[in-house]
Motif scaffolding. Structure first.
Motif, PDB file in Angstrom:
ATOM      1  N   SER A   1       0.837  -1.199   0.000  1.00 27.19           N
ATOM      2  CA  SER A   1       0.000   0.000   0.000  1.00 27.19           C
ATOM      3  C   SER A   1       0.872   1.249   0.000  1.00 27.19           C
ATOM      4  CB  SER A   1      -0.912   0.012   1.237  1.00 27.19           C
ATOM      5  OG  SER A   1      -1.658  -1.174   1.342  1.00 27.19           O
ATOM      6  N   SER A   2       0.355   2.321  -0.602  1.00 25.62           N
ATOM      7  CA  SER A   2       1.140   3.562  -0.642  1.00 25.62           C
ATOM      8  C   SER A   2       0.261   4.750  -1.011  1.00 25.62           C
ATOM      9  CB  SER A   2       2.300   3.447  -1.642  1.00 25.62           C
ATOM     10  OG  SER A   2       1.790   3.275  -2.957  1.00 25.62           O
ATOM     11  N   PHE A   3       0.752   5.930  -0.654  1.00 28.26           N
ATOM     12  CA  PHE A   3       0.152   7.214  -1.010  1.00 28.26           C
ATOM     13  C   PHE A   3       1.240   8.010  -1.704  1.00 28.26           C
ATOM     14  CE2 PHE A   3      -0.216  11.720   0.303  1.00 28.26           C
ATOM     15  CZ  PHE A   3      -1.433  12.043  -0.273  1.00 28.26           C
ATOM     16  N   SER A   4       1.043   8.311  -2.987  1.00 33.05           N
ATOM     17  CA  SER A   4       2.105   8.956  -3.772  1.00 33.05           C
ATOM     18  C   SER A   4       1.607  10.235  -4.437  1.00 33.05           C
ATOM     19  CB  SER A   4       2.626   8.004  -4.860  1.00 33.05           C
ATOM     20  OG  SER A   4       3.164   6.836  -4.281  1.00 33.05           O
ATOM     21  N   ILE A   5       2.502  11.200  -4.532  1.00 34.43           N
ATOM     22  CA  ILE A   5       2.242  12.463  -5.211  1.00 34.43           C
ATOM     23  C   ILE A   5       3.304  12.660  -6.293  1.00 34.43           C
ATOM     24  CG2 ILE A   5       2.167  14.970  -4.988  1.00 34.43           C
ATOM     25  CD1 ILE A   5      -0.190  13.699  -3.672  1.00 34.43           C
TER      26      ILE A   5
ATOM     27  N   THR B   1       6.399   9.660  -1.802  1.00 35.62           N
ATOM     28  CA  THR B   1       5.617   8.471  -1.472  1.00 35.62           C
ATOM     29  C   THR B   1       5.672   8.221   0.028  1.00 35.62           C
ATOM     30  OG1 THR B   1       6.125   7.490  -3.620  1.00 35.62           O
ATOM     31  CG2 THR B   1       5.293   6.012  -1.920  1.00 35.62           C
ATOM     32  N   ALA B   2       4.491   8.071   0.637  1.00 29.75           N
ATOM     33  CA  ALA B   2       4.413   7.819   2.076  1.00 29.75           C
ATOM     34  C   ALA B   2       3.962   6.391   2.337  1.00 29.75           C
ATOM     35  CB  ALA B   2       3.440   8.790   2.730  1.00 29.75           C
ATOM     36  N   MET B   3       4.585   5.759   3.337  1.00 30.95           N
ATOM     37  CA  MET B   3       4.138   4.451   3.787  1.00 30.95           C
ATOM     38  C   MET B   3       2.799   4.610   4.518  1.00 30.95           C
ATOM     39  SD  MET B   3       6.499   2.441   2.732  1.00 30.95           S
ATOM     40  CE  MET B   3       6.178   0.917   3.639  1.00 30.95           C
ATOM     41  N   VAL B   4       1.981   3.557   4.490  1.00 34.63           N
ATOM     42  CA  VAL B   4       0.657   3.643   5.103  1.00 34.63           C
ATOM     43  C   VAL B   4       0.393   2.448   6.009  1.00 34.63           C
ATOM     44  CG1 VAL B   4      -0.221   4.910   3.106  1.00 34.63           C
ATOM     45  CG2 VAL B   4      -0.557   2.453   3.235  1.00 34.63           C
ATOM     46  N   ASP B   5      -0.593   2.628   6.883  1.00 28.73           N
ATOM     47  CA  ASP B   5      -1.027   1.588   7.806  1.00 28.73           C
ATOM     48  C   ASP B   5      -2.495   1.876   8.122  1.00 28.73           C
ATOM     49  OD1 ASP B   5      -1.069  -0.519   9.520  1.00 28.73           O
ATOM     50  OD2 ASP B   5       0.345   0.306  10.978  1.00 28.73           O
TER      51      ASP B   5
ATOM     52  N   ALA C   1      -5.338   6.070  -9.612  1.00 31.05           N
ATOM     53  CA  ALA C   1      -4.063   6.477 -10.196  1.00 31.05           C
ATOM     54  C   ALA C   1      -4.195   7.806 -10.930  1.00 31.05           C
ATOM     55  CB  ALA C   1      -3.557   5.402 -11.157  1.00 31.05           C
ATOM     56  N   ASP C   2      -3.164   8.654 -10.746  1.00 31.41           N
ATOM     57  CA  ASP C   2      -3.020   9.908 -11.488  1.00 31.41           C
ATOM     58  C   ASP C   2      -4.243  10.811 -11.373  1.00 31.41           C
ATOM     59  OD1 ASP C   2      -0.559   8.990 -12.246  1.00 31.41           O
ATOM     60  OD2 ASP C   2      -1.196   8.297 -14.215  1.00 31.41           O
ATOM     61  N   PHE C   3      -4.756  10.954 -10.150  1.00 22.37           N
ATOM     62  CA  PHE C   3      -5.891  11.846  -9.908  1.00 22.37           C
ATOM     63  C   PHE C   3      -5.351  13.234  -9.597  1.00 22.37           C
ATOM     64  CE2 PHE C   3      -9.300  13.754  -7.360  1.00 22.37           C
ATOM     65  CZ  PHE C   3     -10.407  13.476  -8.161  1.00 22.37           C
ATOM     66  N   LEU C   4      -5.778  14.237 -10.375  1.00 16.31           N
ATOM     67  CA  LEU C   4      -5.235  15.586 -10.263  1.00 16.31           C
ATOM     68  C   LEU C   4      -5.800  16.304  -9.035  1.00 16.31           C
ATOM     69  CD1 LEU C   4      -3.249  17.257 -12.009  1.00 16.31           C
ATOM     70  CD2 LEU C   4      -5.239  18.417 -12.973  1.00 16.31           C
ATOM     71  N   ILE C   5      -4.922  16.833  -8.192  1.00 15.91           N
ATOM     72  CA  ILE C   5      -5.349  17.558  -6.998  1.00 15.91           C
ATOM     73  C   ILE C   5      -4.603  18.880  -6.895  1.00 15.91           C
ATOM     74  CG2 ILE C   5      -5.909  15.442  -5.735  1.00 15.91           C
ATOM     75  CD1 ILE C   5      -3.300  15.775  -4.185  1.00 15.91           C
TER      76      ILE C   5
ATOM     77  N   ALA D   1      -0.916  18.525  -8.748  1.00 18.73           N
ATOM     78  CA  ALA D   1      -0.083  17.327  -8.809  1.00 18.73           C
ATOM     79  C   ALA D   1      -0.982  16.111  -8.998  1.00 18.73           C
ATOM     80  CB  ALA D   1       0.742  17.181  -7.537  1.00 18.73           C
ATOM     81  N   LYS D   2      -0.368  15.008  -9.408  1.00 14.39           N
ATOM     82  CA  LYS D   2      -1.115  13.759  -9.599  1.00 14.39           C
ATOM     83  C   LYS D   2      -0.955  12.866  -8.376  1.00 14.39           C
ATOM     84  CE  LYS D   2      -0.642  13.726 -14.646  1.00 14.39           C
ATOM     85  NZ  LYS D   2      -0.071  12.998 -15.811  1.00 14.39           N
ATOM     86  N   MET D   3      -2.105  12.450  -7.837  1.00 16.84           N
ATOM     87  CA  MET D   3      -2.099  11.587  -6.660  1.00 16.84           C
ATOM     88  C   MET D   3      -2.403  10.150  -7.066  1.00 16.84           C
ATOM     89  SD  MET D   3      -4.630  11.610  -3.338  1.00 16.84           S
ATOM     90  CE  MET D   3      -5.981  10.914  -4.305  1.00 16.84           C
ATOM     91  N   THR D   4      -1.661   9.210  -6.501  1.00 21.08           N
ATOM     92  CA  THR D   4      -1.925   7.786  -6.682  1.00 21.08           C
ATOM     93  C   THR D   4      -2.079   7.156  -5.301  1.00 21.08           C
ATOM     94  OG1 THR D   4      -0.729   7.627  -8.774  1.00 21.08           O
ATOM     95  CG2 THR D   4      -1.037   5.585  -7.542  1.00 21.08           C
TER      96      THR D   4
END
Length: 219
Positions: free
Chosen positions: A51-55, A71-75, A173-177, A195-198
């Motif tokens: 799992s991940s949160f990426s910009i 990219t941030a690690m998630v839990d 994937a690649d959602f513009l924010i 930026a594009k968020m995944t």
């Protein structure tokens, strides 16, 4: 209170109501998080390794500039009932982000996200509804809240959802924010405000239900 004071008070009240209405209609308005759970609701643990949160950041100077990645690690936990994701909360470990947003050796992304001060963020999965037009990459529309720095913002994004007796996963994937909605200032670091968020969230049931294999299927 004289006539002019009443008129001024009415104008202030009207402006306040208009502002509240605009906020609720904003594409970044937050969503109520109140999962409908029961005794049958299961908690699936988010697998941090999958799992991940990426910009993806885009440079202000398009000529010769390369995208940057944070990219941030998630839990966290996903709530499952009747093969549906009915809620979930995810922690973003911003202090442990993988920062490729600047030149080698720099930490542009960490500086922008103030990860030394705001060590974590959160994502709430408020609601999932079937997409009107199902595609290979989008089966549902997800109403989520993202809390970064001191600001919580909501959005609705297309996601791909898979739920079984052992796993639950959704991805976008690649959602513009617009990063400025969270008080971030990308332009100070040489990046565009958008930026594009995944987002990839993979949850597992515990204990895992063993797979039943019929003897005839092995022949």
């Amino acid at each position: 209170m004289n006539y002019f004071q009443k008129l001024a008070a009415f104008a202030v009240l009207t402006m306040a109501l208009t502002t509240c209405q605009n906020d609720s209609d904003s594409p970044y308005a937050t969503h109520k998080y109140s999962p409908q759970t029961s005794s049958r609701t299961q908690k699936y643990t988010v697998n941090s390794g999958h799992s991940s949160f990426s910009i993806q950041l885009e440079p202000l100077n398009a000529e010769g500039g390369n995208p940057g990645f944070v990219t941030a690690m998630v839990d966290g936990t996903l709530l499952i009932e009747a093969d549906r994701i009915v809620g979930g909360e995810v922690i973003l470990y911003m202090e442990r982000m993988i920062d490729q947003a600047g030149a080698p050796g720099s930490e542009t992304g960490k500086k922008m996200f103030q990860s030394s001060r705001f060590k974590t963020g959160t994502i709430q999965l408020a609601q999932l509804t079937p997409a009107k037009a199902v595609t290979a990459l989008s089966s549902h529309d997800a109403s989520i809240n993202i809390h970064l720095l001191k600001k919580k913002r909501g959005m609705v994004l297309p996601v791909r959802v898979v739920v079984t007796e052992n796993i639950a996963a959704f991805s976008a994937a690649d959602f513009l924010i617009d990063l400025t909605k969270w008080g971030l200032k990308p332009e100070q670091e040489g990046w565009k405000n958008t930026a594009k968020m995944t987002l990839r969230i993979f949850g597992e049931a515990h204990p895992i239900v063993p797979q039943v294999i019929e003897p005839d299927s092995l022949q």
